[in-house]
Scaffold this motif. Structure first.
Motif, PDB file in Angstrom:
ATOM      1  N   HIS A  23       8.871 -16.693   0.540  1.00 33.25           N
ATOM      2  CA  HIS A  23       8.710 -15.366   1.113  1.00 33.25           C
ATOM      3  C   HIS A  23      10.107 -14.758   1.255  1.00 33.25           C
ATOM      4  O   HIS A  23      10.661 -14.642   2.359  1.00 33.25           O
ATOM      5  N   ALA A  24      10.664 -14.376   0.107  1.00 29.61           N
ATOM      6  CA  ALA A  24      12.062 -13.922   0.055  1.00 29.61           C
ATOM      7  C   ALA A  24      12.247 -13.037  -1.161  1.00 29.61           C
ATOM      8  O   ALA A  24      11.356 -12.903  -2.012  1.00 29.61           O
ATOM      9  N   ASN A  25      13.423 -12.392  -1.224  1.00 27.42           N
ATOM     10  CA  ASN A  25      13.800 -11.559  -2.357  1.00 27.42           C
ATOM     11  C   ASN A  25      12.692 -10.545  -2.669  1.00 27.42           C
ATOM     12  O   ASN A  25      12.197  -9.886  -1.777  1.00 27.42           O
ATOM     13  N   MET A  26      12.274 -10.427  -3.920  1.00 27.74           N
ATOM     14  CA  MET A  26      11.305  -9.393  -4.261  1.00 27.74           C
ATOM     15  C   MET A  26       9.939  -9.640  -3.630  1.00 27.74           C
ATOM     16  O   MET A  26       9.164  -8.698  -3.421  1.00 27.74           O
ATOM     17  N   PHE A  27       9.631 -10.892  -3.298  1.00 24.82           N
ATOM     18  CA  PHE A  27       8.343 -11.179  -2.669  1.00 24.82           C
ATOM     19  C   PHE A  27       8.278 -10.699  -1.213  1.00 24.82           C
ATOM     20  O   PHE A  27       7.231 -10.792  -0.579  1.00 24.82           O
ATOM     21  N   LEU A  28       9.374 -10.178  -0.684  1.00 22.60           N
ATOM     22  CA  LEU A  28       9.328  -9.519   0.614  1.00 22.60           C
ATOM     23  C   LEU A  28       8.643  -8.156   0.518  1.00 22.60           C
ATOM     24  O   LEU A  28       8.203  -7.605   1.528  1.00 22.60           O
ATOM     25  N   SER A  29       8.564  -7.623  -0.682  1.00 17.96           N
ATOM     26  CA  SER A  29       7.914  -6.334  -0.905  1.00 17.96           C
ATOM     27  C   SER A  29       6.419  -6.546  -1.111  1.00 17.96           C
ATOM     28  O   SER A  29       6.006  -7.237  -2.046  1.00 17.96           O
ATOM     29  N   ASP A  30       5.612  -5.948  -0.265  1.00 15.19           N
ATOM     30  CA  ASP A  30       4.158  -6.048  -0.426  1.00 15.19           C
ATOM     31  C   ASP A  30       3.712  -5.444  -1.753  1.00 15.19           C
ATOM     32  O   ASP A  30       2.773  -5.942  -2.383  1.00 15.19           O
ATOM     33  N   VAL A  31       4.367  -4.359  -2.157  1.00 20.66           N
ATOM     34  CA  VAL A  31       4.001  -3.721  -3.424  1.00 20.66           C
ATOM     35  C   VAL A  31       4.275  -4.660  -4.593  1.00 20.66           C
ATOM     36  O   VAL A  31       3.443  -4.830  -5.495  1.00 20.66           O
ATOM     37  N   PHE A  32       5.446  -5.305  -4.581  1.00 21.76           N
ATOM     38  CA  PHE A  32       5.733  -6.222  -5.675  1.00 21.76           C
ATOM     39  C   PHE A  32       4.788  -7.416  -5.661  1.00 21.76           C
ATOM     40  O   PHE A  32       4.261  -7.808  -6.707  1.00 21.76           O
ATOM     41  N   ALA A  33       4.579  -8.010  -4.478  1.00 22.15           N
ATOM     42  CA  ALA A  33       3.704  -9.177  -4.398  1.00 22.15           C
ATOM     43  C   ALA A  33       2.304  -8.844  -4.891  1.00 22.15           C
ATOM     44  O   ALA A  33       1.686  -9.616  -5.651  1.00 22.15           O
ATOM     45  N   SER A  34       1.775  -7.684  -4.485  1.00 20.40           N
ATOM     46  CA  SER A  34       0.446  -7.268  -4.930  1.00 20.40           C
ATOM     47  C   SER A  34       0.430  -7.007  -6.434  1.00 20.40           C
ATOM     48  O   SER A  34      -0.519  -7.390  -7.136  1.00 20.40           O
ATOM     49  N   SER A  35       1.489  -6.367  -6.944  1.00 19.26           N
ATOM     50  CA  SER A  35       1.567  -6.091  -8.385  1.00 19.26           C
ATOM     51  C   SER A  35       1.628  -7.391  -9.171  1.00 19.26           C
ATOM     52  O   SER A  35       0.975  -7.530 -10.219  1.00 19.26           O
ATOM     53  N   PHE A  36       2.397  -8.346  -8.683  1.00 19.01           N
ATOM     54  CA  PHE A  36       2.521  -9.640  -9.361  1.00 19.01           C
ATOM     55  C   PHE A  36       1.169 -10.330  -9.449  1.00 19.01           C
ATOM     56  O   PHE A  36       0.752 -10.799 -10.513  1.00 19.01           O
ATOM     57  N   VAL A  37       0.461 -10.405  -8.329  1.00 18.72           N
ATOM     58  CA  VAL A  37      -0.821 -11.117  -8.280  1.00 18.72           C
ATOM     59  C   VAL A  37      -1.869 -10.415  -9.147  1.00 18.72           C
ATOM     60  O   VAL A  37      -2.580 -11.057  -9.932  1.00 18.72           O
ATOM     61  N   ASN A  38      -1.978  -9.108  -9.029  1.00 17.11           N
ATOM     62  CA  ASN A  38      -3.014  -8.390  -9.777  1.00 17.11           C
ATOM     63  C   ASN A  38      -2.694  -8.278 -11.260  1.00 17.11           C
ATOM     64  O   ASN A  38      -3.607  -8.242 -12.092  1.00 17.11           O
ATOM     65  N   THR A  39      -1.410  -8.242 -11.597  1.00 17.59           N
ATOM     66  CA  THR A  39      -1.029  -8.182 -13.009  1.00 17.59           C
ATOM     67  C   THR A  39      -1.246  -9.529 -13.688  1.00 17.59           C
ATOM     68  O   THR A  39      -1.758  -9.592 -14.808  1.00 17.59           O
ATOM     69  N   THR A  40      -0.851 -10.618 -13.032  1.00 11.48           N
ATOM     70  CA  THR A  40      -1.007 -11.950 -13.632  1.00 11.48           C
ATOM     71  C   THR A  40      -2.421 -12.486 -13.469  1.00 11.48           C
ATOM     72  O   THR A  40      -2.846 -13.364 -14.221  1.00 11.48           O
ATOM     73  N   GLY A  41      -3.162 -11.987 -12.455  1.00 10.87           N
ATOM     74  CA  GLY A  41      -4.493 -12.503 -12.180  1.00 10.87           C
ATOM     75  C   GLY A  41      -4.488 -13.858 -11.517  1.00 10.87           C
ATOM     76  O   GLY A  41      -5.499 -14.573 -11.554  1.00 10.87           O
ATOM     77  N   ILE A  42      -3.369 -14.224 -10.863  1.00 16.61           N
ATOM     78  CA  ILE A  42      -3.228 -15.540 -10.240  1.00 16.61           C
ATOM     79  C   ILE A  42      -2.811 -15.365  -8.785  1.00 16.61           C
ATOM     80  O   ILE A  42      -1.822 -14.671  -8.502  1.00 16.61           O
ATOM     81  N   PRO A  43      -3.520 -15.983  -7.826  1.00 15.53           N
ATOM     82  CA  PRO A  43      -3.116 -15.895  -6.419  1.00 15.53           C
ATOM     83  C   PRO A  43      -1.741 -16.510  -6.193  1.00 15.53           C
ATOM     84  O   PRO A  43      -1.312 -17.408  -6.935  1.00 15.53           O
ATOM     85  N   VAL A  44      -1.084 -16.047  -5.154  1.00 10.93           N
ATOM     86  CA  VAL A  44       0.238 -16.556  -4.782  1.00 10.93           C
ATOM     87  C   VAL A  44       0.209 -17.016  -3.334  1.00 10.93           C
ATOM     88  O   VAL A  44      -0.332 -16.328  -2.455  1.00 10.93           O
ATOM     89  N   GLU A  45       0.785 -18.185  -3.083  1.00  9.01           N
ATOM     90  CA  GLU A  45       1.023 -18.680  -1.722  1.00  9.01           C
ATOM     91  C   GLU A  45       2.500 -18.515  -1.415  1.00  9.01           C
ATOM     92  O   GLU A  45       3.354 -18.971  -2.190  1.00  9.01           O
ATOM     93  N   LEU A  46       2.816 -17.848  -0.309  1.00  6.01           N
ATOM     94  CA  LEU A  46       4.201 -17.601   0.089  1.00  6.01           C
ATOM     95  C   LEU A  46       4.602 -18.540   1.204  1.00  6.01           C
ATOM     96  O   LEU A  46       3.851 -18.750   2.159  1.00  6.01           O
ATOM     97  N   TYR A  47       5.801 -19.104   1.073  1.00  2.00           N
ATOM     98  CA  TYR A  47       6.331 -20.052   2.044  1.00  2.00           C
ATOM     99  C   TYR A  47       7.669 -19.551   2.568  1.00  2.00           C
ATOM    100  O   TYR A  47       8.409 -18.867   1.855  1.00  2.00           O
ATOM    101  N   GLU A  48       7.966 -19.903   3.810  1.00  2.00           N
ATOM    102  CA  GLU A  48       9.281 -19.586   4.366  1.00  2.00           C
ATOM    103  C   GLU A  48      10.266 -20.655   3.886  1.00  2.00           C
ATOM    104  O   GLU A  48      10.311 -21.765   4.406  1.00  2.00           O
ATOM    105  N   ASN A  49      10.981 -20.331   2.865  1.00  2.00           N
ATOM    106  CA  ASN A  49      11.970 -21.271   2.342  1.00  2.00           C
ATOM    107  C   ASN A  49      13.042 -20.481   1.607  1.00  2.00           C
ATOM    108  O   ASN A  49      12.851 -19.317   1.273  1.00  2.00           O
ATOM    109  N   ASP A  50      14.169 -21.112   1.378  1.00  2.00           N
ATOM    110  CA  ASP A  50      15.138 -20.539   0.456  1.00  2.00           C
ATOM    111  C   ASP A  50      15.906 -21.683  -0.186  1.00  2.00           C
ATOM    112  O   ASP A  50      15.706 -22.854   0.136  1.00  2.00           O
ATOM    113  N   GLY A  51      16.773 -21.335  -1.126  1.00  2.00           N
ATOM    114  CA  GLY A  51      17.463 -22.366  -1.893  1.00  2.00           C
ATOM    115  C   GLY A  51      18.341 -23.266  -1.064  1.00  2.00           C
ATOM    116  O   GLY A  51      18.441 -24.474  -1.336  1.00  2.00           O
ATOM    117  N   SER A  52      18.992 -22.707  -0.040  1.00  2.00           N
ATOM    118  CA  SER A  52      19.878 -23.548   0.765  1.00  2.00           C
ATOM    119  C   SER A  52      19.090 -24.526   1.619  1.00  2.00           C
ATOM    120  O   SER A  52      19.493 -25.686   1.785  1.00  2.00           O
TER     121      SER A  52
END
Length: 492
Positions: A408-437
């Motif tokens: 749940h970071a970077n572009m996935f912080l945007s509801d519009v992007f997350a919704s566009s990603f899921v509906n465009t790919t047709g695959i649900p996404v699970e978001l987690y609080e994590n980052d690379g560090s």
């Protein structure tokens, strides 16, 4: 406590994780603005390795200043890093030129020539990729164009190897790092002799090879003094940012898939097959848990132009508008951006487009209708469309996810992007609080034996699951976008 360091393109992030709870208790980053990419010529991209080290020091000092932990309690360090960067050091462990980083395109001809000379089938079966634009090809460019620099080389390494060296004075690398640089032969489980001989590289350039989860050296007294840490802390994990992101989302076994939408966009799936795309549009590297006895290959789709698309649009306002305000400002713009389409391919040669540099493009711009908000939304949707385009390639190669995990970071912080990603790919996404560090800190814990990957994953719970709600409409948008892309490619 565990310290995680993530050497990104835009900044260095650091975190501390508590081994008792697996929770990230403090995070910091440096710099506050996005780090500069040096581009002396079209298609070039460089960053100074010593700047990464400076940013690491400043980020750790900020982390300590949080007061949320005692630095004396840090017992191991893990490092994640931007993949494919070429770092060269001399016999005094000094960097001798800027790193040629992941989105630099100058080495494509060298990789293409090697692909033909070594044999395409041979490369795909041993390296699992074309040498393409990866680290080995970048070294070949230096050899031809900067012979005086080449003569000074003592060791060749990836960005994470360099930061570990600055911490410990010890030079090591891993099969995973070498595989992402095209130096690793999966059939021989060792350095690719054929590639080294073809390019004329000295085998002594390669540091000692250790597993990802290993003792990669101990923090020196000098580094400990700079960082207010105890001397002797081991570095027990090093991994590229995308394998590390997968680890942090517990994507470790065949069939599991992770996504990331930072500066670049990535879908990363795990398989137990030595798989390679016949057209080399996606990449296959050793995953963090790969061994010769238990194959775990990370199949990676990379889109160079992801978060950098949002960054570019934001720059049109001279950086005065925050990402949060930009995201709020597009809520009134309908899906499909009123017929405005964005091709987000303006950040170097795109592997999934056969290493072409086609450039970014806005299509359908109407001066009487479209606003800055339309451009921003079209950028987000364009990145989502690019993900689907790449996912179709992955599906051709037997990577068919039913759910995708993402931070749940970077572009996935945007509801519009997350919704566009899921509906465009047709695959649900699970978001987690994590980052690379945080992920690299968890890797350090596995490397030092504080816990297993399975034990860490038991504490992971998604903060949000986004379901597919409007696949048919977004498919229509995607088909128009894809036609614009094909037209653009055909007119290059």
């Amino acid at each position: 406590m565990l310290l995680g360091i993530d050497i990104g393109t835009s900044s260095v992030k650091v975190s501390v994780v508590d081994t008792r709870t697996f929770q990230c208790i403090a995070t910091a980053a440096y710099p506050d603005t996005e780090a500069k990419i040096i581009s002396l010529k079209h298609g070039w991209a460089e960053q100074p390795p010593d700047q990464w080290w400076e940013y690491t020091q400043l980020a750790i000092q900020r982390l300590h200043a949080s007061g949320k932990y005692n630095p004396e309690g840090i017992e191991a360090i893990g490092i994640a890093y931007q993949m494919h960067g070429l770092v060269l050091v001399d016999s005094e462990q000094q960097s001798i030129r800027n790193s040629i980083i992941w989105c630099d395109s100058r080495a494509v001809p060298y990789g293409d020539a090697a692909f033909k000379a070594l044999g395409e089938n041979n490369c795909l079966s041993t390296l699992l990729n074309s040498p393409g634009n990866f680290t080995a090809s970048k070294l070949a460019w230096v050899k031809e164009h900067e012979p005086q620099v080449y003569k000074r080389i003592n060791k060749v390494m990836l960005p994470g190897d360099f930061i570990a060296m600055k911490l410990t004075g010890t030079l090591t690398t891993t099969p995973a790092a070498l595989s992402e640089g095209m130096f690793w032969n999966f059939k021989e489980h060792g350095i690719s002799t054929a590639l080294m001989e073809y390019f004329g590289f000295d085998p002594a350039f390669i540091p000692e090879v250790k597993n990802v989860f290993s003792d990669h050296g101990r923090v020196t007294a000098a580094a400990a003094s700079l960082l207010s840490l105890k001397p002797g802390i081991p570095v027990t994990y090093k991994a590229g940012d995308q394998p590390n992101n997968a680890l942090s989302l517990h994507v470790m076994e065949p069939g599991e898939v992770a996504a990331n939408a930072g500066t670049s966009g990535v879908i990363y799936g795990v398989t137990n097959e030595l798989a390679a795309d016949p057209l080399s549009r996606i990449n296959s590297f050793a995953h963090v848990n790969h061994t010769s006895e238990q194959q775990r290959i990370g199949v990676l789709l990379c889109i160079n132009g992801a978060g950098i698309t949002s960054s570019w649009v934001r720059s049109l306002s001279a950086g005065k508008t925050s990402y949060a305000d930009l995201n709020r400002g597009i809520e009134e713009v309908p899906a499909g951006s009123d017929g405005l389409f964005f091709l987000p391919f303006g950040n170097g040669a795109e592997r999934m487009l056969n290493n072409q540099m086609i450039g970014a493009q806005l299509a359908g711009l109407d001066f009487n209708n479209h606003t800055a908000a339309h451009i921003y939304r079209a950028g987000l949707e364009g990145v989502a469309h690019a993900f689907r385009y790449g996912l179709e390639i992955m599906q051709e190669n037997s990577i068919r996810p039913t759910v995708i995990r993402a931070g749940h970071a970077n572009m996935f912080l945007s509801d519009v992007f997350a919704s566009s990603f899921v509906n465009t790919t047709g695959i649900p996404v699970e978001l987690y609080e994590n980052d690379g560090s945080c992920g690299s800190a968890l890797g350090a814990g596995i490397g030092v034996g504080a816990f297993t990957a399975g034990e860490a994953s038991a504490y992971m719970k998604p903060v949000k699951r986004i379901e597919v709600t409007d696949a048919e409409q977004y498919n229509d948008y995607y088909q128009v976008w894809k036609q614009h892309l094909n037209n653009h490619i055909n007119h290059q």
